[in-house]
Design a protein around this motif. Structure first.
Motif, PDB file in Angstrom:
ATOM      1  N   ARG A  27      43.711  18.295   5.834  1.00 46.10           N
ATOM      2  CA  ARG A  27      44.933  18.402   5.023  1.00 46.10           C
ATOM      3  C   ARG A  27      45.091  19.793   4.439  1.00 46.10           C
ATOM      4  O   ARG A  27      46.214  20.337   4.378  1.00 46.10           O
ATOM      5  CB  ARG A  27      44.891  17.357   3.908  1.00 46.10           C
ATOM      6  N   TYR A  28      43.988  20.391   4.007  1.00 49.24           N
ATOM      7  CA  TYR A  28      44.050  21.707   3.380  1.00 49.24           C
ATOM      8  C   TYR A  28      43.529  22.815   4.298  1.00 49.24           C
ATOM      9  O   TYR A  28      43.235  23.918   3.839  1.00 49.24           O
ATOM     10  CB  TYR A  28      43.240  21.699   2.083  1.00 49.24           C
ATOM     11  N   GLY A  29      43.425  22.514   5.584  1.00 50.26           N
ATOM     12  CA  GLY A  29      42.795  23.453   6.519  1.00 50.26           C
ATOM     13  C   GLY A  29      43.466  24.799   6.645  1.00 50.26           C
ATOM     14  O   GLY A  29      42.816  25.791   6.996  1.00 50.26           O
ATOM     15  N   GLU A  30      44.787  24.881   6.375  1.00 49.08           N
ATOM     16  CA  GLU A  30      45.500  26.146   6.498  1.00 49.08           C
ATOM     17  C   GLU A  30      45.439  26.988   5.237  1.00 49.08           C
ATOM     18  O   GLU A  30      45.918  28.125   5.232  1.00 49.08           O
ATOM     19  CB  GLU A  30      46.960  25.878   6.877  1.00 49.08           C
ATOM     20  N   ASN A  31      44.877  26.453   4.159  1.00 47.03           N
ATOM     21  CA  ASN A  31      44.715  27.252   2.944  1.00 47.03           C
ATOM     22  C   ASN A  31      43.634  28.298   3.145  1.00 47.03           C
ATOM     23  O   ASN A  31      42.593  28.037   3.741  1.00 47.03           O
ATOM     24  CB  ASN A  31      44.356  26.354   1.762  1.00 47.03           C
ATOM     25  N   ARG A  32      43.875  29.471   2.612  1.00 50.00           N
ATOM     26  CA  ARG A  32      42.931  30.571   2.827  1.00 50.00           C
ATOM     27  C   ARG A  32      41.542  30.250   2.292  1.00 50.00           C
ATOM     28  O   ARG A  32      40.528  30.611   2.900  1.00 50.00           O
ATOM     29  CB  ARG A  32      43.458  31.862   2.170  1.00 50.00           C
ATOM     30  N   CYS A  33      41.469  29.542   1.161  1.00 53.08           N
ATOM     31  CA  CYS A  33      40.159  29.235   0.584  1.00 53.08           C
ATOM     32  C   CYS A  33      39.345  28.338   1.520  1.00 53.08           C
ATOM     33  O   CYS A  33      38.122  28.514   1.652  1.00 53.08           O
ATOM     34  CB  CYS A  33      40.311  28.586  -0.783  1.00 53.08           C
ATOM     35  N   ILE A  34      39.994  27.376   2.194  1.00 55.12           N
ATOM     36  CA  ILE A  34      39.280  26.499   3.114  1.00 55.12           C
ATOM     37  C   ILE A  34      38.883  27.262   4.373  1.00 55.12           C
ATOM     38  O   ILE A  34      37.783  27.050   4.919  1.00 55.12           O
ATOM     39  CB  ILE A  34      40.130  25.265   3.458  1.00 55.12           C
ATOM     40  N   LYS A  35      39.739  28.157   4.827  1.00 55.49           N
ATOM     41  CA  LYS A  35      39.380  29.005   5.969  1.00 55.49           C
ATOM     42  C   LYS A  35      38.169  29.876   5.620  1.00 55.49           C
ATOM     43  O   LYS A  35      37.245  30.041   6.431  1.00 55.49           O
ATOM     44  CB  LYS A  35      40.559  29.885   6.378  1.00 55.49           C
ATOM     45  N   ASP A  36      38.171  30.438   4.415  1.00 55.75           N
ATOM     46  CA  ASP A  36      37.036  31.254   3.968  1.00 55.75           C
ATOM     47  C   ASP A  36      35.767  30.422   3.933  1.00 55.75           C
ATOM     48  O   ASP A  36      34.688  30.882   4.353  1.00 55.75           O
ATOM     49  CB  ASP A  36      37.306  31.828   2.575  1.00 55.75           C
ATOM     50  N   LEU A  37      35.879  29.198   3.427  1.00 61.80           N
ATOM     51  CA  LEU A  37      34.710  28.321   3.327  1.00 61.80           C
ATOM     52  C   LEU A  37      34.163  27.988   4.715  1.00 61.80           C
ATOM     53  O   LEU A  37      32.944  28.016   4.939  1.00 61.80           O
ATOM     54  CB  LEU A  37      35.087  27.055   2.570  1.00 61.80           C
ATOM     55  N   LYS A  38      35.047  27.666   5.655  1.00 62.48           N
ATOM     56  CA  LYS A  38      34.615  27.345   7.014  1.00 62.48           C
ATOM     57  C   LYS A  38      33.907  28.533   7.656  1.00 62.48           C
ATOM     58  O   LYS A  38      32.844  28.390   8.276  1.00 62.48           O
ATOM     59  CB  LYS A  38      35.814  26.926   7.864  1.00 62.48           C
ATOM     60  N   ASP A  39      34.496  29.717   7.512  1.00 58.75           N
ATOM     61  CA  ASP A  39      33.885  30.924   8.089  1.00 58.75           C
ATOM     62  C   ASP A  39      32.509  31.180   7.483  1.00 58.75           C
ATOM     63  O   ASP A  39      31.562  31.553   8.186  1.00 58.75           O
ATOM     64  CB  ASP A  39      34.786  32.140   7.853  1.00 58.75           C
ATOM     65  N   TYR A  40      32.407  30.979   6.184  1.00 57.79           N
ATOM     66  CA  TYR A  40      31.134  31.209   5.501  1.00 57.79           C
ATOM     67  C   TYR A  40      30.057  30.257   6.014  1.00 57.79           C
ATOM     68  O   TYR A  40      28.937  30.685   6.345  1.00 57.79           O
ATOM     69  CB  TYR A  40      31.315  31.033   3.991  1.00 57.79           C
ATOM     70  N   LEU A  41      30.371  28.975   6.088  1.00 63.26           N
ATOM     71  CA  LEU A  41      29.382  27.987   6.513  1.00 63.26           C
ATOM     72  C   LEU A  41      28.942  28.213   7.954  1.00 63.26           C
ATOM     73  O   LEU A  41      27.750  28.100   8.272  1.00 63.26           O
ATOM     74  CB  LEU A  41      29.941  26.572   6.341  1.00 63.26           C
ATOM     75  N   LEU A  42      29.876  28.536   8.817  1.00 67.62           N
ATOM     76  CA  LEU A  42      29.510  28.822  10.211  1.00 67.62           C
ATOM     77  C   LEU A  42      28.669  30.093  10.301  1.00 67.62           C
ATOM     78  O   LEU A  42      27.781  30.195  11.149  1.00 67.62           O
ATOM     79  CB  LEU A  42      30.773  28.962  11.063  1.00 67.62           C
ATOM     80  N   GLY A  43      28.927  31.040   9.407  1.00 66.32           N
ATOM     81  CA  GLY A  43      28.175  32.291   9.420  1.00 66.32           C
ATOM     82  C   GLY A  43      26.745  32.144   8.949  1.00 66.32           C
ATOM     83  O   GLY A  43      25.844  32.833   9.442  1.00 66.32           O
ATOM     84  N   VAL A  44      26.487  31.235   7.991  1.00 71.54           N
ATOM     85  CA  VAL A  44      25.133  31.097   7.450  1.00 71.54           C
ATOM     86  C   VAL A  44      24.308  30.058   8.213  1.00 71.54           C
ATOM     87  O   VAL A  44      23.098  29.949   7.990  1.00 71.54           O
ATOM     88  CB  VAL A  44      25.160  30.712   5.957  1.00 71.54           C
ATOM     89  N   CYS A  45      24.932  29.297   9.086  1.00 74.71           N
ATOM     90  CA  CYS A  45      24.198  28.271   9.830  1.00 74.71           C
ATOM     91  C   CYS A  45      23.425  28.919  10.975  1.00 74.71           C
ATOM     92  O   CYS A  45      24.018  29.422  11.940  1.00 74.71           O
ATOM     93  CB  CYS A  45      25.164  27.213  10.370  1.00 74.71           C
ATOM     94  N   GLY A  46      22.110  28.892  10.892  1.00 70.19           N
ATOM     95  CA  GLY A  46      21.274  29.517  11.908  1.00 70.19           C
ATOM     96  C   GLY A  46      20.745  28.557  12.951  1.00 70.19           C
ATOM     97  O   GLY A  46      20.162  28.985  13.953  1.00 70.19           O
TER      98      GLY A  46
END
Length: 359
Positions: A184-203
């Motif tokens: 529902r909130y996927g197009e909000n910049r904050c949710i995009k930032d959160l998704k990018d962050y989590l994918l970036g820290v997942c090793g």
């Protein structure tokens, strides 16, 4: 229980080690294991879900050291008042007063912005991201979501608003819980930032594949569960916070004005981003007196161990912000923990949480 709802007696839960409990409930962290008096009865409207005030009767909590307006804790302020009033020449020591506070649950509102932002300041470590937008999303979603305040502060705020003033300066937040639909909130910049962050820290390669699926094609049925509170928040209230949240999620699937909104709360999985402490290295030697100091993991919030136990998968990542200076944690490093918990596991979670707090 809220609304007269009955629940079966919870099964015993081993949960925290003695060492972990000593950190969570020690005076240094602001917790105190004190019994709470019975909740005050509240009126409910027949056929309607109870309001937030009804869902949590005001629970007095003794000896919790929350900051006062002058930067001191309530206990420190009481001590200062007593010191100044005890200089009457008789030399008699006065007993320190016990500060009691009544807490209640309320819908988020715009005047809660600064309090919510403070609670979420370190949610994504030290990474710059749209935190302001994230706070705005939480405040805009009043159907599902709760802030915990001192009851009298909220009443003062409502009086101020009725008189035309903001009323927000007196609204000190001590806890927050909500869940946001990632689709529902996927197009909000904050949710995009959160998704990018989590994918970036997942090793972990396998965990990253599952995480990406959760954040993308399955996002419409995934709820980002956010629960933040100050360390001296009364832990006896934690089960009530989660009961309130999951009650609201259930009601929203029936009470929202459109089918689309109702469906947005039919979560199949919950995603959580929390913090833990992992031991840096194995202890050089283990003594009987210090057997708890070799705990591999210490959970900052008592419910996170239960969530991890019930999770479908999880992964950890290093926290780059300034580490804790507590002497008890000198051999530990702070880590981020991401967990995926199926919605069908929530009743079991609530039961175990209630059992843990009741021990």
């Amino acid at each position: 229980m809220p609304g007269g709802r009955k629940r079966p007696a919870p099964a015993p839960f081993a949960g925290f080690s003695t060492f972990a409990r000593s950190l969570l409930f020690s005076p240094a962290t602001g917790f105190s294991r004190l019994p709470l008096p019975a909740a005050k009865p509240q009126q409910e409207t027949a056929g309607m879900p109870p309001s937030k005030r009804a869902k949590l009767a005001e629970l007095p909590s003794d000896d919790e050291e929350f900051p006062s307006s002058d930067g001191k804790s309530d206990t420190e302020s009481s001590r200062s008042d007593e010191d100044s009033s005890s200089s009457d020449g008789d030399g008699a020591s006065q007993e320190m007063q016990t500060v009691q506070a009544d807490f209640a649950f309320f819908d988020p509102k715009p005047s809660d912005f600064h309090g919510v932002r403070l609670l979420l300041k370190t949610y994504l470590d030290s990474k710059p991201w749209d935190l302001t937008g994230f706070v705005d999303l939480i405040l805009e979603q009043t159907t599902v979501g709760t802030v915990v305040k001192m009851a009298e502060d909220e009443e003062d705020g409502e009086e101020g608003e009725a008189n035309g003033s903001d009323g927000g300066d007196n609204d000190d937040l001590f806890g927050l819980i909500t869940v946001l639909n990632l689709g529902r909130y996927g197009e909000n910049r904050c949710i995009k930032d959160l998704k990018d962050y989590l994918l970036g820290v997942c090793g972990d390669k396998d965990a990253k594949k599952k995480l990406r699926a959760l954040l993308e094609e399955k996002a419409s049925t995934v709820g980002l569960l956010v629960c933040r509170r100050f360390v001296n928040f009364p832990y006896e209230m934690v089960p009530k916070m989660y009961d309130s949240l999951f009650d609201e999620v259930s009601w929203a699937t029936e009470d929202e004005p459109t089918q689309e909104l109702q469906d947005s709360f039919r979560f199949k999985q919950y995603l959580l981003v929390v913090r833990i402490f992992e031991r840096k290295t194995p202890p050089k030697q283990k003594s009987k007196g210090n057997k708890d100091f070799d705990e591999p993991v210490i959970y900052s919030k008592l419910e996170d161990e239960i969530f991890r136990e019930l999770s479908s998968w999880s992964f950890t990542f290093p926290i780059r912000a300034e580490q804790s200076a507590q002497q008890e944690l000198k051999n530990y490093r702070e880590m981020g923990l991401v967990m995926c918990v199926k919605a069908e596991a929530i009743p079991k979670f609530c039961k175990k949480l209630e059992a843990l707090v009741s021990e």
